[in-house]
Each structure stands twice: as structure tokens, then as C-alpha cells.
Scaffold this motif. Structure first.
Motif, PDB file in Angstrom:
ATOM      1  N   ALA A 102       0.814  -1.213   0.000  1.00  0.00           N
ATOM      2  CA  ALA A 102       0.000   0.000   0.000  1.00  0.00           C
ATOM      3  C   ALA A 102       0.849   1.265   0.000  1.00  0.00           C
ATOM      4  O   ALA A 102       0.431   2.299  -0.525  1.00  0.00           O
ATOM      5  CB  ALA A 102      -0.938   0.012   1.209  1.00  0.00           C
ATOM      6  N   THR A 103       2.047   1.195   0.568  1.00  0.00           N
ATOM      7  CA  THR A 103       2.923   2.368   0.624  1.00  0.00           C
ATOM      8  C   THR A 103       3.923   2.409  -0.526  1.00  0.00           C
ATOM      9  O   THR A 103       4.751   3.306  -0.588  1.00  0.00           O
ATOM     10  CB  THR A 103       3.690   2.416   1.961  1.00  0.00           C
ATOM     11  N   GLY A 104       3.860   1.417  -1.422  1.00  0.00           N
ATOM     12  CA  GLY A 104       4.793   1.366  -2.543  1.00  0.00           C
ATOM     13  C   GLY A 104       6.069   0.634  -2.222  1.00  0.00           C
ATOM     14  O   GLY A 104       7.034   0.677  -2.983  1.00  0.00           O
ATOM     15  N   GLY A 105       6.089  -0.048  -1.092  1.00  0.00           N
ATOM     16  CA  GLY A 105       7.286  -0.752  -0.666  1.00  0.00           C
ATOM     17  C   GLY A 105       7.321  -2.201  -1.112  1.00  0.00           C
ATOM     18  O   GLY A 105       6.436  -2.684  -1.819  1.00  0.00           O
ATOM     19  N   ILE A 106       8.359  -2.880  -0.679  1.00  0.00           N
ATOM     20  CA  ILE A 106       8.602  -4.276  -1.011  1.00  0.00           C
ATOM     21  C   ILE A 106       8.559  -5.107   0.269  1.00  0.00           C
ATOM     22  O   ILE A 106       9.129  -4.718   1.289  1.00  0.00           O
ATOM     23  CB  ILE A 106       9.990  -4.456  -1.650  1.00  0.00           C
ATOM     24  N   ALA A 107       7.889  -6.252   0.211  1.00  0.00           N
ATOM     25  CA  ALA A 107       7.928  -7.237   1.296  1.00  0.00           C
ATOM     26  C   ALA A 107       8.677  -8.449   0.756  1.00  0.00           C
ATOM     27  O   ALA A 107       8.324  -8.989  -0.283  1.00  0.00           O
ATOM     28  CB  ALA A 107       6.519  -7.624   1.726  1.00  0.00           C
TER      29      ALA A 107
END
Length: 91
Positions: free
Chosen positions: A52-57
Motif C-alpha cells: 500500500a505504501t509502494g514498498g517491497i515485502a
């Protein structure tokens, strides 16, 4: 701004609601990336927060693989990441 979370991916005692946390992160334009060390749980909430924040998991098999991932250019340079749905402009 970016926050890097290194976690086992399980929230045991938080009183914060995930939707409120995501909303605040997006409003402040904070990207959350995480490295999750957990093979037993799917950690969907943490993965969703990152997305949702544009990050990577990322869920490496071991610590060595996790450190190797951190050193990759795609992790270090936002410009080299594939475009994702950014919710910053919605809020």
C-alpha cells in the motif's frame, strides 16, 4: 522517506489498527519495505502495508539471502523498481 522493517512478521501486542497506520504512512509519503523471517505464517497484513505504501515485502530463506537482497540495486534505488500502485495521491 522510507522505513525498513526486519521482522518475523507477527504482530502480538499492537493496539493500532492497520488501516489507521497505512493511512498515516500514505499521508506522510513514507514507503515501508520489510524483510520477513517467518516460514510458518503468511504475514499478509505486513505485506499489504508494504504494498500500500509502494514498498517491497521480501521473505528470504535465511539471513544470508536477506542481506544479499538488501545489497541489490532494486532494493536501494526506487527508480529501478517496477511501478506499483501508489496510493499517495488518493489521501
Amino acid at each position: 522517506m522510507r522505513i525498513l522493517v526486519i521482522s518475523r512478521g507477527i504482530d502480538d501486542n499492537s493496539t493500532a489498527k492497520i488501516d489507521e497506520v497505512v493511512r498515516k504512512l500514505i499521508k506522510c509519503k513514507i514507503i515501508v519495505d520489510c524483510i520477513i523471517f517467518n516460514k510458518d505464517d503468511d504475514c499478509r497484513l505486513l505485506c499489504a502495508l508494504c504494498n500500500a505504501t509502494g514498498g517491497i515485502a521480501y521473505r528470504p530463506e535465511n539471513a544470508k539471502e536477506g542481506l544479499s537482497f538488501i545489497e541489490q540495486t532494486v532494493f536501494l534505488q526506487y527508480s529501478e523498481r517496477k511501478p506499483t500502485l501508489m496510493l499517495f495521491d488518493i489521501f
